[in-house]
Design a protein around this motif. Sequence first.
Motif, PDB file in Angstrom:
ATOM      1  N   GLN A   1     -27.423  12.229 -14.756  1.00  0.00           N
ATOM      2  CA  GLN A   1     -28.468  13.079 -15.320  1.00  0.00           C
ATOM      3  C   GLN A   1     -29.782  12.292 -15.315  1.00  0.00           C
ATOM      4  O   GLN A   1     -29.837  11.155 -15.789  1.00  0.00           O
ATOM      5  N   ILE A   2     -30.832  12.912 -14.772  1.00  0.00           N
ATOM      6  CA  ILE A   2     -32.112  12.199 -14.700  1.00  0.00           C
ATOM      7  C   ILE A   2     -33.274  13.095 -15.107  1.00  0.00           C
ATOM      8  O   ILE A   2     -33.199  14.321 -15.053  1.00  0.00           O
ATOM      9  N   ASN A   3     -34.344  12.435 -15.528  1.00  0.00           N
ATOM     10  CA  ASN A   3     -35.652  13.053 -15.647  1.00  0.00           C
ATOM     11  C   ASN A   3     -36.475  12.519 -14.480  1.00  0.00           C
ATOM     12  O   ASN A   3     -36.606  11.304 -14.310  1.00  0.00           O
ATOM     13  N   LEU A   4     -36.996  13.390 -13.636  1.00  0.00           N
ATOM     14  CA  LEU A   4     -37.675  12.943 -12.422  1.00  0.00           C
ATOM     15  C   LEU A   4     -38.845  12.011 -12.718  1.00  0.00           C
ATOM     16  O   LEU A   4     -39.042  11.007 -12.024  1.00  0.00           O
ATOM     17  N   ASP A   5     -39.629  12.329 -13.737  1.00  0.00           N
ATOM     18  CA  ASP A   5     -40.771  11.488 -14.082  1.00  0.00           C
ATOM     19  C   ASP A   5     -40.303  10.099 -14.514  1.00  0.00           C
ATOM     20  O   ASP A   5     -40.836   9.080 -14.080  1.00  0.00           O
ATOM     21  N   GLY A   6     -39.257  10.059 -15.348  1.00  0.00           N
ATOM     22  CA  GLY A   6     -38.758   8.780 -15.819  1.00  0.00           C
ATOM     23  C   GLY A   6     -38.110   7.969 -14.709  1.00  0.00           C
ATOM     24  O   GLY A   6     -38.275   6.748 -14.635  1.00  0.00           O
ATOM     25  N   PHE A   7     -37.374   8.637 -13.833  1.00  0.00           N
ATOM     26  CA  PHE A   7     -36.668   7.931 -12.768  1.00  0.00           C
ATOM     27  C   PHE A   7     -37.641   7.341 -11.748  1.00  0.00           C
ATOM     28  O   PHE A   7     -37.472   6.212 -11.281  1.00  0.00           O
ATOM     29  N   MET A   8     -38.674   8.109 -11.395  1.00  0.00           N
ATOM     30  CA  MET A   8     -39.603   7.670 -10.360  1.00  0.00           C
ATOM     31  C   MET A   8     -40.740   6.816 -10.910  1.00  0.00           C
ATOM     32  O   MET A   8     -41.244   5.922 -10.229  1.00  0.00           O
ATOM     33  N   GLY A   9     -41.158   7.092 -12.162  1.00  0.00           N
ATOM     34  CA  GLY A   9     -42.388   6.472 -12.638  1.00  0.00           C
ATOM     35  C   GLY A   9     -43.582   7.131 -11.978  1.00  0.00           C
ATOM     36  O   GLY A   9     -43.446   7.936 -11.047  1.00  0.00           O
TER      37      GLY A   9
ATOM     38  N   ASP B   1     -47.088  16.943 -20.082  1.00  0.00           N
ATOM     39  CA  ASP B   1     -46.538  15.935 -19.188  1.00  0.00           C
ATOM     40  C   ASP B   1     -45.459  15.088 -19.859  1.00  0.00           C
ATOM     41  O   ASP B   1     -44.389  14.884 -19.295  1.00  0.00           O
ATOM     42  N   ASP B   2     -45.755  14.554 -21.029  1.00  0.00           N
ATOM     43  CA  ASP B   2     -44.869  13.579 -21.656  1.00  0.00           C
ATOM     44  C   ASP B   2     -43.817  14.253 -22.526  1.00  0.00           C
ATOM     45  O   ASP B   2     -43.680  13.974 -23.732  1.00  0.00           O
ATOM     46  N   THR B   3     -43.076  15.166 -21.921  1.00  0.00           N
ATOM     47  CA  THR B   3     -41.974  15.834 -22.606  1.00  0.00           C
ATOM     48  C   THR B   3     -40.774  15.858 -21.674  1.00  0.00           C
ATOM     49  O   THR B   3     -40.861  15.476 -20.512  1.00  0.00           O
ATOM     50  N   MET B   4     -39.655  16.347 -22.203  1.00  0.00           N
ATOM     51  CA  MET B   4     -38.451  16.454 -21.381  1.00  0.00           C
ATOM     52  C   MET B   4     -38.442  17.723 -20.543  1.00  0.00           C
ATOM     53  O   MET B   4     -37.577  17.907 -19.695  1.00  0.00           O
ATOM     54  N   GLY B   5     -39.379  18.648 -20.812  1.00  0.00           N
ATOM     55  CA  GLY B   5     -39.518  19.830 -19.977  1.00  0.00           C
ATOM     56  C   GLY B   5     -38.756  21.052 -20.446  1.00  0.00           C
ATOM     57  O   GLY B   5     -38.681  22.042 -19.718  1.00  0.00           O
TER      58      GLY B   5
ATOM     59  N   GLY C   1     -45.143  18.560  -6.723  1.00  0.00           N
ATOM     60  CA  GLY C   1     -45.374  19.153  -5.413  1.00  0.00           C
ATOM     61  C   GLY C   1     -45.175  20.653  -5.398  1.00  0.00           C
ATOM     62  O   GLY C   1     -45.131  21.313  -6.438  1.00  0.00           O
ATOM     63  N   THR C   2     -45.042  21.191  -4.215  1.00  0.00           N
ATOM     64  CA  THR C   2     -44.958  22.633  -3.991  1.00  0.00           C
ATOM     65  C   THR C   2     -43.503  23.096  -3.991  1.00  0.00           C
ATOM     66  O   THR C   2     -42.576  22.276  -3.961  1.00  0.00           O
TER      67      THR C   2
ATOM     68  N   GLU D   1     -57.737   1.305  -7.998  1.00  0.00           N
ATOM     69  CA  GLU D   1     -59.189   1.291  -8.120  1.00  0.00           C
ATOM     70  C   GLU D   1     -59.664   2.032  -9.359  1.00  0.00           C
ATOM     71  O   GLU D   1     -60.525   1.554 -10.087  1.00  0.00           O
ATOM     72  N   THR D   2     -59.088   3.211  -9.605  1.00  0.00           N
ATOM     73  CA  THR D   2     -59.560   4.039 -10.723  1.00  0.00           C
ATOM     74  C   THR D   2     -58.680   3.929 -11.959  1.00  0.00           C
ATOM     75  O   THR D   2     -59.105   4.292 -13.056  1.00  0.00           O
ATOM     76  N   GLY D   3     -57.465   3.448 -11.794  1.00  0.00           N
ATOM     77  CA  GLY D   3     -56.541   3.380 -12.928  1.00  0.00           C
ATOM     78  C   GLY D   3     -55.875   4.709 -13.229  1.00  0.00           C
ATOM     79  O   GLY D   3     -55.058   4.804 -14.152  1.00  0.00           O
ATOM     80  N   GLU D   4     -56.214   5.747 -12.471  1.00  0.00           N
ATOM     81  CA  GLU D   4     -55.617   7.062 -12.697  1.00  0.00           C
ATOM     82  C   GLU D   4     -54.174   7.083 -12.206  1.00  0.00           C
ATOM     83  O   GLU D   4     -53.798   6.371 -11.271  1.00  0.00           O
ATOM     84  N   THR D   5     -53.369   7.896 -12.870  1.00  0.00           N
ATOM     85  CA  THR D   5     -51.964   8.010 -12.489  1.00  0.00           C
ATOM     86  C   THR D   5     -51.664   9.409 -11.979  1.00  0.00           C
ATOM     87  O   THR D   5     -52.344  10.375 -12.350  1.00  0.00           O
ATOM     88  N   LYS D   6     -50.679   9.506 -11.118  1.00  0.00           N
ATOM     89  CA  LYS D   6     -50.209  10.812 -10.664  1.00  0.00           C
ATOM     90  C   LYS D   6     -48.692  10.758 -10.512  1.00  0.00           C
ATOM     91  O   LYS D   6     -48.093   9.678 -10.462  1.00  0.00           O
ATOM     92  N   PHE D   7     -48.089  11.917 -10.441  1.00  0.00           N
ATOM     93  CA  PHE D   7     -46.642  12.008 -10.321  1.00  0.00           C
ATOM     94  C   PHE D   7     -46.215  11.794  -8.874  1.00  0.00           C
ATOM     95  O   PHE D   7     -46.953  12.093  -7.937  1.00  0.00           O
TER      96      PHE D   7
END
Length: 614
Positions: free
Chosen positions: A252-260, A305-309, A323-324, A266-272
């Motif tokens: 069982q995984i959370n995609l955000d947690g598994f991938m980081g 974003d920072d929830t289990m969904g 993604g799409t 350069e900007t310090g911005e994060t994306k999924f």
Amino acid sequence: MNEVLYDLCDWPMIEAIVYSEHDNPHSILGAHEVDEGLLINAFVPEADKVFAVNGKDKFEMEKVDDAGFFALLLEGKKAFRYKLRAEFEDGTFWEKYDPYSFEPTIDGQDIERFSNGIGYDIYKKMGAHETVVDGVKGMSFAVWAPNAMRVSLVGDFNMWDGRIHQMRRVAGSGIHEIFIPELTGNVKYKYEIKLRGDLCVMKADPYGYESEKMPDNASITWDLEKFGWTDQEWIKKRNASDITKEPVSVLQINLDGFMGRIVNEETGETKFANYRDCAVKLCDYAKKMNYTHVELMPVMEHQFDDTMGFATTGYYCPTSRFGTPDDFMYFMNYLHVNGIGVILDWVPCYFSRETFALGGFDGTCLYEHQDPKKGVHPIKNTLMFNFARGEVTSFLISNAMFWVEKYHADGLRINDVAYMLYLDYNRNFGEWIPNIYGGNENIEGVEFLKHLNSIMYKKHPYIAMIAEENTSWPKVTGDVDKEDGLGFTFKWNNGYVTDLLKYLKCDPLFRKGRHDQILNSMYYNYSERFMIAFSYEAMERNQTSIIAGMLGEYYNQFANARTAIAYSFMHPGKKLIFMGQDFADYEGWKPGKPLEIELLNYDTNNQYSKMVST
């Protein structure tokens, strides 16, 4: 104005159109054969001139209301296909087919099945779909909003102006629809719903296939048929097997947690991460660890974003964070081609309160119960579905079928089943309403689960329907017809995990009086088809990870954790473990933080993971 044309104008209806209060605009707009000939009406706000165009013929319409209502009488003419040409004072113009000259794209049979709770594929009609009507390609839209005064389709294509594409209420059904000719591609849209009291709200499409990236939340049209699936061998093998008789080991995984998240240096911005990247990394890991399946914590669209969904806002769209829809199809296809099944967490019990989503959809409690004692989740403060409504049943069962049929899901894990079985679950005295017999059983919820599982078994008997159910409700995996059961394929054995962790926390000197905690499961193990679930929910409920819940020094904790895993994998039942627990993540994953996969660089964690994988 032409005197005959003046007499043909239905002024109260024109006023209703102008003030956007008409729920059957097709009855006045478009072309209508009358005794005098062909009457064409159009409402084009801000237009200076409007023409009806048929090939080389071009007929100028008369502006009968300064708000932009135009009319034309063609004496002796019969109905014909035409376009409207609108010209504006700034010199711009457009020429399009009149959407009000097309018949409905949803029929009485669709409506009857939907309202009776048997619209198992109603997702093919509701929402947005590319289609062809009378030889004209375009896009049809349909939404259920029975208590709305008026519903309009708004989007980039009409400047988000609710006056332009007012929708037709079909046969008094509560379904509003419209066909927009020549509209194609990935189009942003919402429904503008006019409520009683002259209020308007903007709602995302409950059946929308794609969504903007949060915090934006417009729906986006998407063609789900263009992806080229190559997982036919997997599907053939899966459909020919019986999962209840096969070895099953689930991660069982959370995609955000598994991938980081990916950080821009350069900007310090994060994306999924993208679903496609997730597929490769997850597949490699699952194969290395000998998992047969992965289970994804909810990938359906949700607000924060920072929830289990679990607080779903879009039941028919995979979250756009990764993604799409095509990207998610790639994810599913990739894992299947590499021999890994995919189970999706699914939440038919409750949904998000977000104002753009299902809550108070048409100004009333449409999808949820009106009384908060039934309509509000006692812990999560979300809204709970009203299973007594056929349209809600159709929405949810159709959604379950959708993930199986369109995204090739191998199973659904149904969240919080106990709340669907009991009216008083986690509610205090006075906080719940008894059923018609005075009991605490949720009769509508029970019937919904039986209905869902029975129709899924009939249509897709190879799909695993898994219940997260924490009570002693009988026959959760019992056959609906033969045993009056709920019809699930498996039930999570949460009691076993809790008892085992309590036992292994205890000092060995005192375990002799607690052996029942590791033996108790065998008393009830064969009453259901169980799946031993070291799930995220189990870790959260016991407030510990597997390794942190063990007794003694660091090396003792690893030894006890290995014992727990080894004993569990020899115990009867299918197996599930949450990400990180399979390599002794000490703190355990929390929403918003990445999984500590770097722990595998340490010998103790690496040896532990090798033991789990074998």
